[in-house]
Design a protein around this motif. Structure first.
Motif, PDB file in Angstrom:
ATOM      1  N   LEU A   1      10.552 -15.912 -39.441  1.00  0.00           N
ATOM      2  CA  LEU A   1      11.662 -15.375 -40.239  1.00  0.00           C
ATOM      3  C   LEU A   1      13.035 -15.460 -39.574  1.00  0.00           C
ATOM      4  CD1 LEU A   1      10.258 -12.184 -42.026  1.00  0.00           C
ATOM      5  CD2 LEU A   1      10.964 -14.326 -43.032  1.00  0.00           C
TER       6      LEU A   1
ATOM      7  N   ARG B   1      16.187 -17.482 -41.211  1.00  0.00           N
ATOM      8  CA  ARG B   1      17.340 -16.785 -41.732  1.00  0.00           C
ATOM      9  C   ARG B   1      18.592 -17.173 -40.960  1.00  0.00           C
ATOM     10  NH1 ARG B   1      15.031 -12.471 -42.120  1.00  0.00           N
ATOM     11  NH2 ARG B   1      15.877 -11.526 -40.260  1.00  0.00           N
TER      12      ARG B   1
ATOM     13  N   ARG C   1      19.853 -20.263 -42.350  1.00  0.00           N
ATOM     14  CA  ARG C   1      20.513 -20.076 -43.627  1.00  0.00           C
ATOM     15  C   ARG C   1      21.927 -19.538 -43.432  1.00  0.00           C
ATOM     16  NH1 ARG C   1      17.315 -16.429 -47.435  1.00  0.00           N
ATOM     17  NH2 ARG C   1      15.968 -18.228 -47.395  1.00  0.00           N
TER      18      ARG C   1
ATOM     19  N   LEU D   1      22.102 -12.390 -54.477  1.00  0.00           N
ATOM     20  CA  LEU D   1      21.562 -11.293 -53.667  1.00  0.00           C
ATOM     21  C   LEU D   1      22.079  -9.932 -54.114  1.00  0.00           C
ATOM     22  CD1 LEU D   1      21.846 -12.970 -50.144  1.00  0.00           C
ATOM     23  CD2 LEU D   1      19.761 -12.605 -51.472  1.00  0.00           C
TER      24      LEU D   1
ATOM     25  N   LEU E   1      14.570  -9.012 -55.036  1.00  0.00           N
ATOM     26  CA  LEU E   1      13.178  -8.808 -54.629  1.00  0.00           C
ATOM     27  C   LEU E   1      12.258  -8.883 -55.838  1.00  0.00           C
ATOM     28  CD1 LEU E   1      10.948  -7.753 -52.613  1.00  0.00           C
ATOM     29  CD2 LEU E   1      11.610  -5.457 -53.320  1.00  0.00           C
TER      30      LEU E   1
ATOM     31  N   ARG F   1       6.346 -14.924 -57.769  1.00  0.00           N
ATOM     32  CA  ARG F   1       5.203 -15.138 -56.878  1.00  0.00           C
ATOM     33  C   ARG F   1       3.915 -14.693 -57.570  1.00  0.00           C
ATOM     34  NH1 ARG F   1       5.566 -12.870 -50.845  1.00  0.00           N
ATOM     35  NH2 ARG F   1       4.582 -11.034 -51.679  1.00  0.00           N
TER      36      ARG F   1
ATOM     37  N   SER G   1       9.331 -15.668 -49.566  1.00  0.00           N
ATOM     38  CA  SER G   1       9.278 -14.588 -48.587  1.00  0.00           C
ATOM     39  C   SER G   1      10.190 -13.449 -49.023  1.00  0.00           C
ATOM     40  CB  SER G   1       9.754 -15.097 -47.245  1.00  0.00           C
ATOM     41  OG  SER G   1      11.155 -15.314 -47.314  1.00  0.00           O
ATOM     42  N   LEU G   2      10.204 -12.396 -48.250  1.00  0.00           N
ATOM     43  CA  LEU G   2      11.096 -11.274 -48.552  1.00  0.00           C
ATOM     44  C   LEU G   2      12.416 -11.372 -47.779  1.00  0.00           C
ATOM     45  CD1 LEU G   2       8.583  -8.305 -48.904  1.00  0.00           C
ATOM     46  CD2 LEU G   2       9.246 -10.050 -50.529  1.00  0.00           C
ATOM     47  N   ASP G   3      12.751 -12.573 -47.295  1.00  0.00           N
ATOM     48  CA  ASP G   3      14.027 -12.762 -46.597  1.00  0.00           C
ATOM     49  C   ASP G   3      15.232 -12.266 -47.388  1.00  0.00           C
ATOM     50  OD1 ASP G   3      12.435 -14.030 -44.802  1.00  0.00           O
ATOM     51  OD2 ASP G   3      13.728 -15.765 -44.542  1.00  0.00           O
ATOM     52  N   PRO G   4      15.292 -12.560 -48.709  1.00  0.00           N
ATOM     53  CA  PRO G   4      16.465 -12.078 -49.446  1.00  0.00           C
ATOM     54  C   PRO G   4      16.558 -10.552 -49.433  1.00  0.00           C
ATOM     55  CG  PRO G   4      15.276 -13.738 -50.714  1.00  0.00           C
ATOM     56  CD  PRO G   4      14.411 -13.394 -49.538  1.00  0.00           C
ATOM     57  N   LEU G   5      15.402  -9.899 -49.510  1.00  0.00           N
ATOM     58  CA  LEU G   5      15.378  -8.433 -49.427  1.00  0.00           C
ATOM     59  C   LEU G   5      15.969  -7.969 -48.103  1.00  0.00           C
ATOM     60  CD1 LEU G   5      14.270  -5.559 -50.293  1.00  0.00           C
ATOM     61  CD2 LEU G   5      12.185  -6.170 -49.074  1.00  0.00           C
ATOM     62  N   VAL G   6      15.562  -8.638 -47.030  1.00  0.00           N
ATOM     63  CA  VAL G   6      16.043  -8.254 -45.699  1.00  0.00           C
ATOM     64  C   VAL G   6      17.556  -8.406 -45.626  1.00  0.00           C
ATOM     65  CG1 VAL G   6      15.938  -8.784 -43.237  1.00  0.00           C
ATOM     66  CG2 VAL G   6      13.862  -8.881 -44.618  1.00  0.00           C
TER      67      VAL G   6
END
Lengths: 237, 237
Positions: A3, A7, A10, A62, A83, A90, B79-84
């Protein structure tokens, strides 16, 4: 473990987005506050128009900024909508159909409801008894007529969490509700008796809240997931 | 209550994104599978090049597609990257500093750890005992030297969840770890004795896993959050 690197990559790719986030922080802007115009951002951040546009789009996805067409760009709510969008998709995509995703969501919702019971009972008891009564009456009435009551159900759970002083828990429960609602149609419909059972469980949860009885609340929360768990078990894999 | 409408509006605005999601579903593509090229997507979906580009960017932000420059576009990990990203930024932005956000994250992590203890103990016991031992040794050794062990700590918790058969719980725990790690520096540093205490709590958690003792595991998980909770309470509001 991958991760942080991903990130990182990105963020490097979209430095204009990083700069806009920085600007929101340093100018102490709050959700709903207006951002500078596109032209001003180009000037201030010293980047091209297309970079600013791309960055705004990313941040809008986002929910960090909110583009209101014809009105300008504002600091967003930072909700968990992104989310929800990813989780719902998913769920739809998973190889064994969406039910596996729904099972996981139910398990996590149950975990939160169970572990945060003390905060929920304490908060709801002080702040939301009237509204919870109205919602339980609505659920009972609709169940008796064989009508669904998803909206009342959702409002009931959202209210329970709104007084917990934990915004993250509240938003997560809301997000999981959305996923739940989006995926549940694949499950087939609840029987009239299951609907009445579910309505009654909400009445039991409220009664436990009124008494300040955390253990009884936990018990009725667990009961309240039984119909959906039975449907998940009965569904073809 | 406003979530569904807002999200509805977002989806209507970006129908090309919706069409690409539809295409992924109907062609039964899986994470890592290649998507058609930009030109092919324009042709298939009958939309403009710029709409396709915008849609790909949106889906990339949500980790629904993965753009590998020079190689093409693939179905993403979801993944939950956007959430993070959103949660970390929300934490940085919150009016009372980021500590309120960290308190919420710790509360939710604790709730998940507590409520999913049974699944975690059962799964970890069968699959990850060796690796967990190595990680506990590493944490103890580093704590004794006064060194941080964030990476080992994170791997420990991720492993515990990786055998739970609940991918959502596993990813949420990972996501909260990321938020936790990003926000924790604002908290000040742990004392050498707190570091040794935290390392010992992980050893206790592992011992409980080995014995299959769910209650002892719950007890050591709760203990294990004590140092950070003390630091949160001591921090200025």
């Amino acid at each position: 473990m991958s991760l942080p690197n991903k990130r990182g990559a990105r963020m490097r790719r979209s430095t204009a987005a990083g700069q806009i986030k920085e600007l929101i922080l340093t100018q102490r802007l709050k959700p709903g506050d207006a951002l500078p115009t596109e032209a001003e951002l180009c000037e201030t951040l010293d980047v091209s128009r297309s970079s600013v546009r791309e960055a705004i789009r990313t941040l809008s996805t986002l929910d960090i900024v909110d583009v209101r067409h014809g009105h300008g760009t504002f600091v967003g709510d930072m909700s968990l909508d992104p989310l929800v969008e990813t989780l719902v998709f998913r769920g739809a995509l998973s190889s064994d159909g969406s039910l596996e995703a729904l099972r996981e969501v139910v398990e996590v919702r149950l975990a939160l409801d169970f572990a945060l019971a003390e905060l929920v009972v304490e908060g709801a008891r002080r702040h939301h008894v009237e509204e919870l009564h109205v919602l339980v009456d609505e659920m009972n009435a609709k169940a008796a007529r064989g009508e669904y009551f998803l909206e009342a159900d959702r409002t009931f759970h959202t209210l329970l969490y709104s007084a917990t002083d934990n915004q993250l828990a509240e938003q997560l429960v809301g997000a999981f509700w959305d996923v739940h609602t989006a995926v549940a149609p694949h499950l087939g419909s609840a029987s009239p008796s299951e609907m009445r059972e579910t309505a009654q469980c909400h009445a039991d949860m409220l009664a436990a809240v009124l008494r300040g009885d955390v253990e009884a609340y936990r018990k009725s929360v667990v009961e309240h997931y039984r119909p959906i768990q039975r449907m998940l078990e009965a569904a073809p894999r």
